[in-house]
Design a protein around this motif. Structure first.
Motif, PDB file in Angstrom:
ATOM      1  N   THR A 159       0.096  68.830 -57.848  1.00 14.06           N
ATOM      2  CA  THR A 159       0.393  67.410 -57.177  1.00 14.06           C
ATOM      3  C   THR A 159       1.340  66.781 -57.973  1.00 14.06           C
ATOM      4  O   THR A 159       2.076  65.843 -57.049  1.00 14.06           O
ATOM      5  CB  THR A 159      -1.196  66.669 -57.204  1.00 14.06           C
ATOM      6  N   LEU A 203      -7.173  70.664 -54.151  1.00  9.76           N
ATOM      7  CA  LEU A 203      -5.953  69.713 -54.359  1.00  9.76           C
ATOM      8  C   LEU A 203      -5.892  68.246 -53.769  1.00  9.76           C
ATOM      9  O   LEU A 203      -5.700  67.327 -54.628  1.00  9.76           O
ATOM     10  CB  LEU A 203      -4.593  70.489 -53.931  1.00  9.76           C
ATOM     11  N   SER A 204      -6.185  68.175 -52.391  1.00  7.98           N
ATOM     12  CA  SER A 204      -6.319  66.806 -52.006  1.00  7.98           C
ATOM     13  C   SER A 204      -7.655  65.995 -52.350  1.00  7.98           C
ATOM     14  O   SER A 204      -7.253  64.851 -52.526  1.00  7.98           O
ATOM     15  CB  SER A 204      -6.595  67.011 -50.342  1.00  7.98           C
ATOM     16  N   ASP A 209      -5.518  70.238 -60.241  1.00 10.46           N
ATOM     17  CA  ASP A 209      -4.195  69.545 -60.635  1.00 10.46           C
ATOM     18  C   ASP A 209      -3.149  70.576 -60.051  1.00 10.46           C
ATOM     19  O   ASP A 209      -2.233  70.235 -59.404  1.00 10.46           O
ATOM     20  CB  ASP A 209      -3.862  69.231 -61.726  1.00 10.46           C
ATOM     21  N   ILE A 227       0.763  69.073 -52.042  1.00  8.06           N
ATOM     22  CA  ILE A 227       1.639  69.479 -53.543  1.00  8.06           C
ATOM     23  C   ILE A 227       2.760  68.522 -53.518  1.00  8.06           C
ATOM     24  O   ILE A 227       3.298  67.931 -52.332  1.00  8.06           O
ATOM     25  CB  ILE A 227       1.702  70.954 -53.758  1.00  8.06           C
TER      26      ILE A 227
END
Length: 377
Positions: A159, A203-204, A209, A227
């Motif tokens: 991210t 991730l969202s 991370d 990302i």
């Protein structure tokens, strides 16, 4: 010399030819339109072609069985063929995962750009002909290994940018195998086990991370939307912990010799197609990420050195780990046997220029040596 193996024949045998002129089901956890599903469609076409229309394959992407369900679903006959991601099941497939974990060696070999092609060939050769334990553990799950596949090199898709040991400290990294778990620990991060289908959400929502994965997944799994930075320089290695076209043992035993040969020929086509698509997909994924404004980074000196040191030490760690954790008494011997096979395949694939050429290479060097009348019976 034909490769012949025999495991649990009494449990699997059915009358030869019982599934001829039949459409087989193929389950994969990859989504429609992904490179892996396109390769499965190539496999289906090859099966029909080589069987003269006697065998067909219907592909079920991300529907019939998820990655987490495919091993048991294939065992229980919910599908005839399926993509078994063996790293999801460390206790069931320790021999296969052991040789797959050696893939970090490709980060130190002179093999850039052909890692996946070489590893798919080496895995197929060793499992078909040299790894009795690999074939036995598939047989214990009512499956027959009929071909290999490998990703392109794994890197960090995060991210936020991560380029140093300080950046990685405390970060939560989704990993796809214990070699990357050990690497994450070595560089001060935390390894997280999460099915590939759940990485986007992870991730969202900030559950993880970064994901350690290959460049094609930027677009294959839609990660491009969640990302902010990509570093494909570290940690390296490829994902090869696969039985991507494992067949239910009853289905395999029900084919006649011609049907099993057709399946093996289709297996060579699948292995070449998926491995070649991933090579091309890596370029597309990175280009798409750049077009999206995602930052492209490289490991700083401290992270690069820590990774190099880890890889050099981990070859011994792998053998010790699988010996103590899973009771593989000949783990060191397996490592020693596999390394020259990988070296050979690095040389064999160095000048391959097309999927068709790669398919012929896989067939000539490995798949054609499998004795379809006795293998897996």
């Amino acid at each position: 010399m034909k490769i012949t193996t025999c495991f649990a024949a009494s449990a699997f045998a059915l009358a030869a030819g019982s599934v001829s002129a039949q459409t087989l089901t193929y389950a994969t956890g990859f989504p429609p339109g992904s490179d892996a599903v396109k390769a499965a469609e190539t496999y289906a076409a090859a099966m029909e072609e080589h069987s003269g229309g006697d065998l067909g394959v219907t592909v079920f992407p991300m529907s019939l069985l998820s990655f987490a369900e495919t091993s048991s679903g294939l065992r229980d006959g919910m599908a005839d063929i399926g993509w078994v991601a063996t790293a999801y099941f460390p206790a069931e497939y320790p021999h296969t995962n052991l040789i797959a974990e050696l893939s970090l060696l490709t980060a130190q070999d002179e093999v850039e750009g052909r890692e996946g092609l070489a590893y798919a060939g080496a895995m197929a050769e060793y499992i078909f002909g040299g790894c009795d334990g690999c074939r036995a553990e598939f047989a214990a799950q009512n499956q027959v290994f009929t071909g290999a596949a490998s990703s392109t090199p794994y890197g960090l898709q995060c991210t936020d940018p991560v380029t140093s040991l300080d950046d990685l400290s405390g970060k939560r990294l989704r990993v796809a195998g214990s070699q990357w778990s050990r690497w994450a620990e070595a560089v001060g991060a935390t390894a997280v086990s999460l099915p590939l289908n759940e990485v986007y959400e992870g991730l969202s929502q900030g559950v993880i991370d970064c994901v350690i994965t290959s460049a094609p997944e930027i677009t294959n799994m839609g990660l491009i939307d969640v990302i902010g930075a990509v570093d494909m320089s570290t940690p390296g290695g490829v994902y090869a912990a696969n039985g991507p076209i494992n067949m239910n043992a009853q289905t395999w035993a029900g084919l006649d010799d011609a049907g099993r040969e057709s399946a093996l020929r289709a297996g060579a086509a699948f292995a070449a197609d998926v491995s070649w698509r991933y090579e091309e997909g890596a370029e597309r994924g990175l280009a798409a990420a750049q077009d999206q404004g995602i930052e492209m980074t490289e490991a700083g000196a401290d992270l690069a050195q820590a990774t190099s040191d880890f890889i050099a030490a981990d070859v011994e760690t792998i053998a010790e780990y699988y010996s103590s954790q899973y009771g593989i008494e000949n783990a060191s011997e397996i490592v020693a046997e596999f390394r020259p096979i990988l070296t050979k395949w690095i040389e064999l694939t160095a000048d391959v220029s097309s999927a068709e050429e790669l398919e012929q290479l896989y067939w000539d060097e490995v798949y054609s040596d499998v004795d379809q009348s006795s293998y897996g019976m």
